[in-house]
Design a protein around this motif. Structure first.
Motif, PDB file in Angstrom:
ATOM      1  N   ILE A 115       0.837  -1.186   0.000  1.00  0.00           N
ATOM      2  CA  ILE A 115       0.000   0.000   0.000  1.00  0.00           C
ATOM      3  C   ILE A 115       0.879   1.245   0.000  1.00  0.00           C
ATOM      4  O   ILE A 115       1.996   1.221   0.486  1.00  0.00           O
ATOM      5  CB  ILE A 115      -0.962   0.037   1.211  1.00  0.00           C
ATOM      6  CG1 ILE A 115      -0.200   0.031   2.533  1.00  0.00           C
ATOM      7  CG2 ILE A 115      -1.938  -1.109   1.158  1.00  0.00           C
ATOM      8  CD1 ILE A 115      -1.053   0.265   3.735  1.00  0.00           C
ATOM      9  N   SER A 116       0.350   2.306  -0.530  1.00  0.00           N
ATOM     10  CA  SER A 116       1.119   3.545  -0.552  1.00  0.00           C
ATOM     11  C   SER A 116       1.051   4.222   0.813  1.00  0.00           C
ATOM     12  O   SER A 116       0.168   3.947   1.624  1.00  0.00           O
ATOM     13  CB  SER A 116       0.576   4.484  -1.629  1.00  0.00           C
ATOM     14  OG  SER A 116      -0.688   4.988  -1.239  1.00  0.00           O
ATOM     15  N   LEU A 117       1.986   5.122   1.045  1.00  0.00           N
ATOM     16  CA  LEU A 117       2.004   5.866   2.303  1.00  0.00           C
ATOM     17  C   LEU A 117       0.725   6.687   2.454  1.00  0.00           C
ATOM     18  O   LEU A 117       0.136   6.731   3.534  1.00  0.00           O
ATOM     19  CB  LEU A 117       3.235   6.778   2.358  1.00  0.00           C
ATOM     20  CG  LEU A 117       3.395   7.622   3.618  1.00  0.00           C
ATOM     21  CD1 LEU A 117       3.450   6.742   4.863  1.00  0.00           C
ATOM     22  CD2 LEU A 117       4.642   8.476   3.530  1.00  0.00           C
ATOM     23  N   ASP A 118       0.271   7.318   1.380  1.00  0.00           N
ATOM     24  CA  ASP A 118      -0.969   8.105   1.447  1.00  0.00           C
ATOM     25  C   ASP A 118      -2.158   7.240   1.840  1.00  0.00           C
ATOM     26  O   ASP A 118      -2.971   7.632   2.667  1.00  0.00           O
ATOM     27  CB  ASP A 118      -1.252   8.803   0.117  1.00  0.00           C
ATOM     28  CG  ASP A 118      -0.382  10.028  -0.108  1.00  0.00           C
ATOM     29  OD1 ASP A 118       0.316  10.464   0.836  1.00  0.00           O
ATOM     30  OD2 ASP A 118      -0.409  10.569  -1.234  1.00  0.00           O
ATOM     31  N   ALA A 119      -2.257   6.057   1.247  1.00  0.00           N
ATOM     32  CA  ALA A 119      -3.370   5.157   1.565  1.00  0.00           C
ATOM     33  C   ALA A 119      -3.320   4.754   3.036  1.00  0.00           C
ATOM     34  O   ALA A 119      -4.359   4.703   3.718  1.00  0.00           O
ATOM     35  CB  ALA A 119      -3.345   3.932   0.661  1.00  0.00           C
ATOM     36  N   TRP A 120      -2.116   4.480   3.540  1.00  0.00           N
ATOM     37  CA  TRP A 120      -1.988   4.114   4.939  1.00  0.00           C
ATOM     38  C   TRP A 120      -2.383   5.284   5.841  1.00  0.00           C
ATOM     39  O   TRP A 120      -3.095   5.108   6.830  1.00  0.00           O
ATOM     40  CB  TRP A 120      -0.551   3.670   5.255  1.00  0.00           C
ATOM     41  CG  TRP A 120      -0.413   3.291   6.705  1.00  0.00           C
ATOM     42  CD1 TRP A 120      -0.706   2.093   7.268  1.00  0.00           C
ATOM     43  CD2 TRP A 120       0.004   4.155   7.771  1.00  0.00           C
ATOM     44  NE1 TRP A 120      -0.488   2.147   8.627  1.00  0.00           N
ATOM     45  CE2 TRP A 120      -0.055   3.400   8.961  1.00  0.00           C
ATOM     46  CE3 TRP A 120       0.426   5.480   7.833  1.00  0.00           C
ATOM     47  CZ2 TRP A 120       0.296   3.932  10.192  1.00  0.00           C
ATOM     48  CZ3 TRP A 120       0.780   6.011   9.071  1.00  0.00           C
ATOM     49  CH2 TRP A 120       0.710   5.231  10.234  1.00  0.00           C
ATOM     50  N   GLN A 121      -1.919   6.502   5.498  1.00  0.00           N
ATOM     51  CA  GLN A 121      -2.251   7.675   6.311  1.00  0.00           C
ATOM     52  C   GLN A 121      -3.745   7.950   6.286  1.00  0.00           C
ATOM     53  O   GLN A 121      -4.327   8.327   7.304  1.00  0.00           O
ATOM     54  CB  GLN A 121      -1.484   8.899   5.811  1.00  0.00           C
ATOM     55  CG  GLN A 121      -0.021   8.868   6.172  1.00  0.00           C
ATOM     56  CD  GLN A 121       0.731  10.084   5.654  1.00  0.00           C
ATOM     57  OE1 GLN A 121       0.495  10.547   4.543  1.00  0.00           O
ATOM     58  NE2 GLN A 121       1.635  10.591   6.469  1.00  0.00           N
ATOM     59  N   ILE A 122      -4.369   7.785   5.133  1.00  0.00           N
ATOM     60  CA  ILE A 122      -5.821   7.988   5.032  1.00  0.00           C
ATOM     61  C   ILE A 122      -6.546   6.995   5.945  1.00  0.00           C
ATOM     62  O   ILE A 122      -7.451   7.370   6.695  1.00  0.00           O
ATOM     63  CB  ILE A 122      -6.296   7.855   3.571  1.00  0.00           C
ATOM     64  CG1 ILE A 122      -5.863   9.098   2.785  1.00  0.00           C
ATOM     65  CG2 ILE A 122      -7.808   7.669   3.487  1.00  0.00           C
ATOM     66  CD1 ILE A 122      -6.040   8.985   1.283  1.00  0.00           C
ATOM     67  N   GLN A 123      -6.129   5.732   5.909  1.00  0.00           N
ATOM     68  CA  GLN A 123      -6.754   4.724   6.772  1.00  0.00           C
ATOM     69  C   GLN A 123      -6.491   5.024   8.240  1.00  0.00           C
ATOM     70  O   GLN A 123      -7.375   4.883   9.079  1.00  0.00           O
ATOM     71  CB  GLN A 123      -6.259   3.320   6.409  1.00  0.00           C
ATOM     72  CG  GLN A 123      -6.971   2.222   7.174  1.00  0.00           C
ATOM     73  CD  GLN A 123      -8.470   2.234   6.961  1.00  0.00           C
ATOM     74  OE1 GLN A 123      -8.925   2.254   5.825  1.00  0.00           O
ATOM     75  NE2 GLN A 123      -9.233   2.240   8.038  1.00  0.00           N
ATOM     76  N   HIS A 124      -5.285   5.460   8.559  1.00  0.00           N
ATOM     77  CA  HIS A 124      -4.928   5.792   9.945  1.00  0.00           C
ATOM     78  C   HIS A 124      -5.788   6.945  10.462  1.00  0.00           C
ATOM     79  O   HIS A 124      -6.337   6.871  11.565  1.00  0.00           O
ATOM     80  CB  HIS A 124      -3.439   6.134  10.024  1.00  0.00           C
ATOM     81  CG  HIS A 124      -2.948   6.400  11.410  1.00  0.00           C
ATOM     82  ND1 HIS A 124      -3.061   5.498  12.443  1.00  0.00           N
ATOM     83  CD2 HIS A 124      -2.334   7.491  11.935  1.00  0.00           C
ATOM     84  CE1 HIS A 124      -2.553   6.016  13.542  1.00  0.00           C
ATOM     85  NE2 HIS A 124      -2.100   7.228  13.258  1.00  0.00           N
ATOM     86  N   LEU A 125      -5.930   8.000   9.655  1.00  0.00           N
ATOM     87  CA  LEU A 125      -6.764   9.133  10.074  1.00  0.00           C
ATOM     88  C   LEU A 125      -8.229   8.705  10.196  1.00  0.00           C
ATOM     89  O   LEU A 125      -8.918   9.117  11.129  1.00  0.00           O
ATOM     90  CB  LEU A 125      -6.626  10.316   9.107  1.00  0.00           C
ATOM     91  CG  LEU A 125      -7.439  11.560   9.472  1.00  0.00           C
ATOM     92  CD1 LEU A 125      -7.134  12.047  10.889  1.00  0.00           C
ATOM     93  CD2 LEU A 125      -7.188  12.675   8.474  1.00  0.00           C
ATOM     94  N   THR A 126      -8.700   7.878   9.287  1.00  0.00           N
ATOM     95  CA  THR A 126     -10.076   7.375   9.374  1.00  0.00           C
ATOM     96  C   THR A 126     -10.284   6.631  10.692  1.00  0.00           C
ATOM     97  O   THR A 126     -11.295   6.840  11.374  1.00  0.00           O
ATOM     98  CB  THR A 126     -10.390   6.446   8.182  1.00  0.00           C
ATOM     99  OG1 THR A 126     -10.207   7.169   6.959  1.00  0.00           O
ATOM    100  CG2 THR A 126     -11.819   5.932   8.243  1.00  0.00           C
TER     101      THR A 126
END
Length: 109
Positions: free
Chosen positions: A5-16
Motif C-alpha cells: 500500500i502507498s504511504l498516502d493510503a496508509w495515512q488515510i486509513q490511519h486518520l479514518t
C-alpha cells in the motif's frame, strides 16, 4: 503475495481510524471535538474563521463570522462522513492532514 500500500493510503486509513475512535468518544460524552480553528480574516474585534468539528459519525466544517458588534453567523457549512473526510482533507492541505493526525493521536492516548 504481500499486498503493498502507498504511504498516502496508509495515512488515510490511519486518520479514518482515529476519527472513528474520536467519534466513539463523542457518542459517549455527547460533546463534539473541535479538530481545528483557522482564522481567515480579522478586523478590529471581529473575525472570520473556519471551525472543524468531529461529531457522531460526521465532520463539520463551518465558516463563521463573529466578534465585536457582529452577531455570530454561519456562511458555509460542509458535512462529511468520517470515511470521506481524510481524502478530502488530503486534497486540501497535506500540512493540515498531518497536523490532524498528530492532534488526534495526542488526544486519544
Amino acid at each position: 503475495m504481500v499486498k503493498q500500500i502507498s504511504l498516502d493510503a496508509w495515512q488515510i486509513q490511519h486518520l479514518t481510524d482515529l476519527l472513528q475512535k474520536g467519534s466513539d468518544i463523542v457518542t459517549k460524552t455527547n460533546r463534539p471535538i473541535v479538530l481545528y480553528r483557522q482564522t481567515l480574516e480579522e478586523e478590529d474585534e471581529s473575525y472570520e474563521e473556519i471551525v472543524c468539528t468531529l461529531t457522531k459519525g460526521y465532520i463539520i466544517e463551518q465558516m463563521v463570522t463573529s466578534g465585536g458588534i457582529l452577531v455570530p453567523s454561519f456562511h458555509q457549512q460542509f458535512v462529511f462522513k468520517i470515511e470521506e473526510y481524510p481524502e478530502e482533507l488530503l486534497r486540501k492541505s497535506k500540512d493540515r492532514f498531518l497536523q490532524m493526525i498528530d492532534f488526534l493521536e495526542e488526544q486519544l492516548k
